[in-house]
Each structure stands twice: as structure tokens, then as C-alpha cells.
Write a protein that holds these residues in place. Structure first.
Motif, PDB file in Angstrom:
ATOM      1  N   ALA A  86      -6.673  10.235 -30.417  1.00  0.00           N
ATOM      2  CA  ALA A  86      -6.095  10.861 -29.096  1.00  0.00           C
ATOM      3  C   ALA A  86      -5.388  11.949 -29.342  1.00  0.00           C
ATOM      4  O   ALA A  86      -5.485  13.085 -28.516  1.00  0.00           O
ATOM      5  N   LEU A  87      -4.518  12.052 -30.219  1.00  0.00           N
ATOM      6  CA  LEU A  87      -3.871  13.222 -30.771  1.00  0.00           C
ATOM      7  C   LEU A  87      -4.787  14.375 -30.971  1.00  0.00           C
ATOM      8  O   LEU A  87      -4.503  15.618 -30.982  1.00  0.00           O
ATOM      9  N   GLU A  88      -5.750  14.002 -32.039  1.00  0.00           N
ATOM     10  CA  GLU A  88      -6.637  14.848 -32.513  1.00  0.00           C
ATOM     11  C   GLU A  88      -7.532  15.886 -31.105  1.00  0.00           C
ATOM     12  O   GLU A  88      -7.532  16.817 -31.198  1.00  0.00           O
ATOM     13  N   GLN A  89      -7.724  14.707 -30.368  1.00  0.00           N
ATOM     14  CA  GLN A  89      -8.386  15.262 -29.142  1.00  0.00           C
ATOM     15  C   GLN A  89      -7.461  16.025 -28.058  1.00  0.00           C
ATOM     16  O   GLN A  89      -8.127  17.214 -27.705  1.00  0.00           O
ATOM     17  N   ALA A  90      -6.353  16.093 -28.092  1.00  0.00           N
ATOM     18  CA  ALA A  90      -5.182  16.605 -27.585  1.00  0.00           C
ATOM     19  C   ALA A  90      -5.208  18.056 -28.295  1.00  0.00           C
ATOM     20  O   ALA A  90      -5.188  18.881 -27.453  1.00  0.00           O
ATOM     21  N   GLU A  91      -5.140  18.035 -29.445  1.00  0.00           N
ATOM     22  CA  GLU A  91      -5.078  19.222 -30.215  1.00  0.00           C
ATOM     23  C   GLU A  91      -6.385  20.390 -30.286  1.00  0.00           C
ATOM     24  O   GLU A  91      -6.102  21.302 -30.050  1.00  0.00           O
ATOM     25  N   ARG A  92      -7.465  19.414 -30.186  1.00  0.00           N
ATOM     26  CA  ARG A  92      -8.717  20.112 -29.666  1.00  0.00           C
ATOM     27  C   ARG A  92      -8.617  20.960 -28.491  1.00  0.00           C
ATOM     28  O   ARG A  92      -9.097  22.204 -28.184  1.00  0.00           O
ATOM     29  N   TYR A  93      -8.278  20.161 -27.240  1.00  0.00           N
ATOM     30  CA  TYR A  93      -8.195  20.745 -26.184  1.00  0.00           C
ATOM     31  C   TYR A  93      -6.956  21.730 -26.084  1.00  0.00           C
ATOM     32  O   TYR A  93      -7.394  22.635 -25.203  1.00  0.00           O
TER      33      TYR A  93
END
Length: 144
Positions: A86-93
Motif C-alpha cells: 500500500a505504501l509503495e502504491q501510494a508512492e507511485r501515485y
């Protein structure tokens, strides 16, 4: 034997490169990006090809700047895989949003340039804002 040329960068391929950049972690170089794009697409592009496309070169510069000094830090990573994902996805966004904001700023600057140049040539904003004609839906192809 002559080396074959890579296929053109289509809008879909450009988006694939931008997606790779948005999710990039760690040190970033043109060679590393070229290798990652080759792994993802099977196509080897050159640094010069990527640099010809402002979306890619701007996204690369922005990502490189955001990573500066942070690529070797692996501290405080969460143990739970779902939280990490989830943190990686948030960083990508977040990276994508930053890139899109930068692209939007460049487009606004381009619009101001065009509007100013048009006005200098006697084209008014009112003339530029005239709606485009609606396509005729009554006519069949080939029938006049």
C-alpha cells in the motif's frame, strides 16, 4: 550486419515508460531505465530516443531529483507485506501526480506562448475560442 532500429514510441509505450518511472525505487540512470524498459517490453531504446520525448525526459529529471540522496535508505520499512504494498502504491501515485503537475505546468506555459504569438499575428482569443463544428452524423461514408 546493420543493427535494427527499435519501433517508434507510441503513446502506449510512452505511458509504459512513465509508469516504470513513477514506480522507480533506488538509484536511477538512463542505462538502468533502458534496461528496465527492455525487461518490461522486450524493446531496447536509446537514451537519445527517450530524451526526444519531453514527457519521458521531464519525468526522468523529476524522478531523479526526487530520489537524490535517498536511494540507499532502507530503514523503517514495514514488515507487513500488505502495508508495504500500500505504501509503495501510494508512492507511485504521488510520483505520478508530481509528474502530471509538472506536465500541466509545461502545457500552461506552451498555451501562453501560443496565445501570445497568435495575438501578435492578429488572432484574438475570441477567434481561438470559437467552438469546432459538430461532425455530420447524417451522411454515410462514400455518399455525397
Amino acid at each position: 550486419m546493420k543493427k535494427s532500429r527499435a519501433p517508434d514510441l507510441t503513446p502506449e509505450r510512452i505511458q509504459a515508460v512513465l509508469k516504470i518511472l513513477d514506480g522507480w525505487k533506488g538509484k536511477l540512470t538512463w542505462d538502468m531505465l533502458i534496461d528496465e524498459v527492455k525487461n518490461a517490453t522486450g524493446i531496447t531504446y536509446s537514451r537519445f530516443t527517450f530524451a526526444e520525448y519531453s514527457q519521458i525526459s521531464n519525468a526522468f529529471s523529476l524522478k531523479k531529483e526526487s530520489l537524490r540522496g535517498t536511494w540507499d535508505s532502507k530503514t523503517n520499512s514495514p514488515r507487513d507485506e500488505r502495508v508495504r504494498a500500500a505504501l509503495e502504491q501510494a508512492e507511485r501515485y504521488k510520483a505520478k501526480a508530481e509528474r502530471l503537475e509538472q506536465e500541466n505546468q509545461l502545457l500552461l506555459e506552451q498555451f501562453v506562448t501560443w496565445a501570445t504569438n497568435a495575438e501578435r499575428k492578429g488572432v484574438t482569443m475570441a477567434m481561438l475560442n470559437v467552438p469546432l463544428p459538430k461532425p455530420s452524423r447524417d451522411r454515410s461514408k462514400g455518399v455525397d
